[in-house]
Design a protein around this motif. Structure first.
Motif, mmCIF file in Angstrom:
data_model
loop_
_atom_site.group_PDB
_atom_site.id
_atom_site.type_symbol
_atom_site.label_atom_id
_atom_site.label_comp_id
_atom_site.label_asym_id
_atom_site.label_seq_id
_atom_site.Cartn_x
_atom_site.Cartn_y
_atom_site.Cartn_z
ATOM 1 N N LEU A 444 -0.816 -11.756 -22.305
ATOM 2 C CA LEU A 444 -2.038 -11.717 -21.489
ATOM 3 C C LEU A 444 -1.752 -12.288 -20.084
ATOM 4 O O LEU A 444 -2.143 -11.703 -19.065
ATOM 5 C CB LEU A 444 -3.142 -12.537 -22.178
ATOM 6 N N GLY A 445 -1.046 -13.408 -20.063
ATOM 7 C CA GLY A 445 -0.709 -14.041 -18.774
ATOM 8 C C GLY A 445 0.122 -13.105 -17.914
ATOM 9 O O GLY A 445 -0.099 -12.976 -16.705
ATOM 10 N N THR A 446 1.045 -12.411 -18.540
ATOM 11 C CA THR A 446 1.927 -11.500 -17.798
ATOM 12 C C THR A 446 1.124 -10.343 -17.199
ATOM 13 O O THR A 446 1.292 -9.981 -16.025
ATOM 14 C CB THR A 446 3.026 -10.944 -18.743
ATOM 15 N N ILE A 447 0.255 -9.786 -18.021
ATOM 16 C CA ILE A 447 -0.546 -8.642 -17.538
ATOM 17 C C ILE A 447 -1.435 -9.091 -16.375
ATOM 18 O O ILE A 447 -1.526 -8.403 -15.346
ATOM 19 C CB ILE A 447 -1.421 -8.062 -18.677
ATOM 20 N N LEU A 448 -2.053 -10.230 -16.533
ATOM 21 C CA LEU A 448 -2.990 -10.658 -15.479
ATOM 22 C C LEU A 448 -2.252 -11.095 -14.219
ATOM 23 O O LEU A 448 -2.711 -10.861 -13.105
ATOM 24 C CB LEU A 448 -3.927 -11.751 -15.996
ATOM 25 N N TYR A 449 -1.088 -11.711 -14.399
ATOM 26 C CA TYR A 449 -0.305 -12.064 -13.207
ATOM 27 C C TYR A 449 0.090 -10.782 -12.469
ATOM 28 O O TYR A 449 -0.066 -10.666 -11.253
ATOM 29 C CB TYR A 449 0.960 -12.856 -13.574
ATOM 30 N N THR A 450 0.597 -9.818 -13.238
ATOM 31 C CA THR A 450 1.051 -8.552 -12.640
ATOM 32 C C THR A 450 -0.098 -7.887 -11.880
ATOM 33 O O THR A 450 0.062 -7.431 -10.744
ATOM 34 C CB THR A 450 1.583 -7.612 -13.754
ATOM 35 N N SER A 451 -1.269 -7.860 -12.506
ATOM 36 C CA SER A 451 -2.427 -7.215 -11.861
ATOM 37 C C SER A 451 -2.831 -7.974 -10.611
ATOM 38 O O SER A 451 -3.120 -7.368 -9.559
ATOM 39 C CB SER A 451 -3.626 -7.168 -12.815
ATOM 40 N N ALA A 452 -2.865 -9.294 -10.708
ATOM 41 C CA ALA A 452 -3.306 -10.090 -9.556
ATOM 42 C C ALA A 452 -2.305 -9.988 -8.409
ATOM 43 O O ALA A 452 -2.688 -9.915 -7.239
ATOM 44 C CB ALA A 452 -3.486 -11.553 -9.971
ATOM 45 N N GLU A 453 -1.028 -9.938 -8.759
ATOM 46 C CA GLU A 453 -0.023 -9.848 -7.692
ATOM 47 C C GLU A 453 -0.092 -8.479 -6.995
ATOM 48 O O GLU A 453 0.015 -8.380 -5.772
ATOM 49 C CB GLU A 453 1.376 -10.113 -8.280
#
Ligand code: MSP
Length: 673
Positions: A444-453
């Motif tokens: 979840l953290g990876t997906i949200l980091y990727t999206s936010a970046e």
């Protein structure tokens, strides 16, 4: 030392209030200027108003205002609107300002002292609408640019030795292919110059609204020479303080509409060469904004006001539409439907959705702090694909904007938006959010980091195009003031872990049919506010006093042979030559209460017309007024005076005649058909 960047818009005529056609050029320049600032360039962005010349003088006639008052009002409207839109111009030059006048006269002297100005006399055609000398055509010939009838000008003028620059100009276009863009415009200019350049008249002596020629104040400087000089007078050329001129000239980019290419790509560089000054690096011409298939312009009466769109949808909606929808360099159509559709698809559903779902989930699942992306087990190829796509977009976007391909640049940024939205849907972070295990959390953290970046990267890239909404998204990402972000350093992975988000709120509320209806209503109200009141009697006829009855009388135009049903054919109608005239002289006819003797300029000549309108109009109120005249009526004598034509008026039963006029500015001599 940072690189300098000087960018200019054309200066806008003050005969018309600003509309979205003017806004288009200014927005495009603003987007370039903002980007340059973000890249660290020492940027100077100039715009302003073009206030002299016969076109403006005529537009003010009959308004009860002096040309200066008129110019003050409209120029203020331009400035106020640009401010309301948040356009980041660094200076606003007015051609009636002292600093400009001084600079133009200095340029004139320089060119004269270098031997490129001589006195002669001009006899030929002139288009007041385009302020263009039209050589080698006869009286009444249409202007090659706008098709309006030209007017005959015979006067003593000063000439500029344009012919001396033919070879130098051709060499410029060859040695600096980037000087004129796009290619189509460059080819047009080259063939125009190759076909031979005549010397150019650069002064007028038959009217006064302009800058006096140095040492010969009976002449005013040709309005295009006056106007083009703004690009250097604003920097202090010709004044004691020429620091800005030294620093910023030559311009890095001069953006114009395609109709003024000749002035900017032929006359302007020739003036500069004659004065021994450096030439601008690039002149880029865009196409026209069309509304209902025609160029949006005051004279066509098909303008859309910026204020309406600002009120209903905000400035970014307009900016995005104009930059994304119109292929830069080509003509493009505007409609409220297309505006709303583009806004909903790309801003509300595209970028807006990406921002709100990403930020809301970070807030919900990670207490509003940017999570840690996994480098190991919880990492999937899809994450790297987004990072790769973002890296590619950064390069592609820059290359396209540098070629002024705004629509393609935005298209490329929105491919990234679409890819990330798809990635979110396919990876269902909301499902992972419900799981408590370590692996799900890490994923979840990876997906949200990727999206936010990816969101951060798109936001930084398109900030110059849609500054307000992106500044808000940037704040919501917890990154502070976007204006201080160094765009040249933008790369994947700069979003710091643990960054605290700002407060989250929707940036692009959806628009719908009611938004369109609201905008249409606002524009209709505006138009009807200027529209003529309904006629009591729908008969528009020509008034010319009849020899037998000098009292006010109305007579139908000569009736061509009627068909059996009383209708006439278009060919019959075409026999009546209706033209726009301008009253130059008006006086009462001795011994005839109702008659006025008028001298009416109809473009090709000045006509004497005797009209039975003295009851309704005082002679002094008519001077300068534009009227419609039946120009091919056989002359007749009234009270010993020859009357050469009829003036068209509405004839209201038992009431005074009302002269036919125009809501928009029309050139003298224009034919009504
Ligand atoms: N005053 C001259 C320019 C002198 S520059 C030294 C002039 N003024 S204008 O107000 O008629 O137009 C100025 C510019 O406004 C055009 O070149 C163009 O950039 C922009 N536009 C005005 N109407 C437009 C459209 N309908 N569509 C796109 N741009 C339009 O010419």
């Amino acid at each position: 030392m940072s690189k300098k960047f000087y960018i200019t818009t054309p200066i806008y005529y003050v005969n018309a209030r600003p509309h979205i056609g003017h806004a288009y050029t200014t927005i495009a320049c603003d987007a370039v200027a903002r980007r340059q600032r973000m890249l660290g360039s020492d940027t100077f962005f100039l715009t302003g108003t073009d206030e002299h010349g016969q076109k403006i003088e005529r537009a003010t006639q009959g308004s009860g205002k002096t040309p200066q008052q008129f110019a003050d009002e409209v120029s203020k409207q331009f400035q106020a609107l640009w401010d309301r839109m948040g356009l980041t111009y660094d200076d606003f030059i007015r051609t009636t300002s002292e600093r400009h006048k001084r600079g133009v006269q200095a340029l004139w002297r320089k060119i004269r002292d270098n031997g490129f100005i001589y006195k002669g006399s001009y006899s030929g055609q002139y288009c007041v609408f385009d302020e263009l000398y039209v050589d080698a055509v006869g009286p009444g010939a249409p202007c090659p640019e706008c098709g309006r009838p030209t007017e005959t000008v015979r006067e003593e003028n000063y000439f500029f030795k344009l012919s001396a620059f033919q070879d130098k100009l051709l060499e410029l276009y060859t040695s600096q292919p980037e000087f004129i863009r796009p290619e189509t415009r460059r080819n047009e200019v080259i063939s125009f110059v190759r076909s031979g350049l005549r010397d150019l008249s650069i002064s007028r002596s038959t009217f006064k609204w302009g800058i006096p020629v140095p040492d010969d104040p009976g002449h005013v400087i040709y309005v295009w020479m006056d106007a083009l000089s703004n690009y250097i007078t604003a920097l202090g050329y010709g004044s004691e303080d020429a620091n800005k001129f030294e620093k910023y000239w030559p311009a890095d980019l001069q953006m114009i509409g395609k109709e003024i290419v000749r002035f900017h790509c032929v006359y302007w560089p020739a003036f500069l060469m004659a004065a021994g000054l450096p030439l601008p690096k690039a002149i880029v011409a865009h196409g026209w904004l069309l509304f209902e298939e025609n160029k949006m312009s005051k004279s066509r009466g098909n303008i859309v006001r910026v204020e309406t769109i600002l009120e209903a949808m905000g400035s970014d909606a307009l900016r995005y539409f104009l930059l994304r929808e119109i292929v830069f360099g080509q003509d493009g159509s505007f409609s409220f439907d297309a505006l709303v559709q583009r806004y909903n698809a790309d801003l509300a559903n595209g970028l807006g959705n990406l921002a709100s779902r990403t930020l809301t989930m970070i807030s919900r699942y990670f207490h509003g702090e940017v999570p840690y992306p996994s480098g190991t087990a919880a990492r999937k190829p899809a994450d790297d694909e987004i990072a790769q796509a973002a890296r590619k977009t950064i390069t592609e976007y820059a290359a396209l904007v540098d070629q002024y391909q705004f629509s393609r640049a935005l298209e490329s940024a929105w491919s990234l938006v679409a890819a990330v939205n798809k990635y979110i849907v396919e990876n269902e972070p909301w499902t992972l959010g419900e799981q408590k295990d370590e692996m799900s959390r890490s994923r979840l953290g990876t997906i949200l980091y990727t999206s936010a970046e990816a969101l951060r990267i798109v936001t930084a890239l398109v900030h110059a195009a849609i500054p307000d909404s992106t500044a808000r998204i940037w704040q919501q990402l917890g990154l502070g003031d976007i204006r201080y972000f160094a765009l040249s350093e933008l790369k994947w992975g700069q979003l710091r872990l643990g960054t605290r988000l700002g407060s989250i709120e929707p940036v692009f509320p959806r628009a719908d049919k009611s938004t369109i209806a609201r905008m249409q209503k606002m524009e209709d109200q505006q138009r009807t506010g200027f529209a003529a009141p309904e006629e009591k009697q729908p008969s528009a006829v020509a008034t010319q006093a009849q020899p037998s009855a000098p009292a006010v009388q109305t007579a139908a135009p000569p009736t061509p042979k009627a068909a059996a049903d009383g209708k006439i054919s278009i060919d019959d109608f075409a026999k009546i030559e209706l033209r726009v005239g301008q009253v130059k002289v008006a006086e009462r006819v001795k011994g005839a209460d109702k008659l006025l003797r008028l001298e009416v300029d109809i473009g090709s000549e000045v006509r004497q017309v005797v009209a039975g309108i003295a009851d309704a109009y005082a002679p002094e109120a008519l001077v300068g007024r534009k009227v419609v005249i039946v120009a091919n009526l056989a002359p007749r004598k009234l009270r010993g005076l020859e009357s050469n034509g009829m003036i068209v008026a509405a004839s209201l039963e038992g009431d005074k005649p009302v002269l036919c006029g125009f809501l928009e500015d029309v050139p003298v001599g224009a034919r009504l058909k």
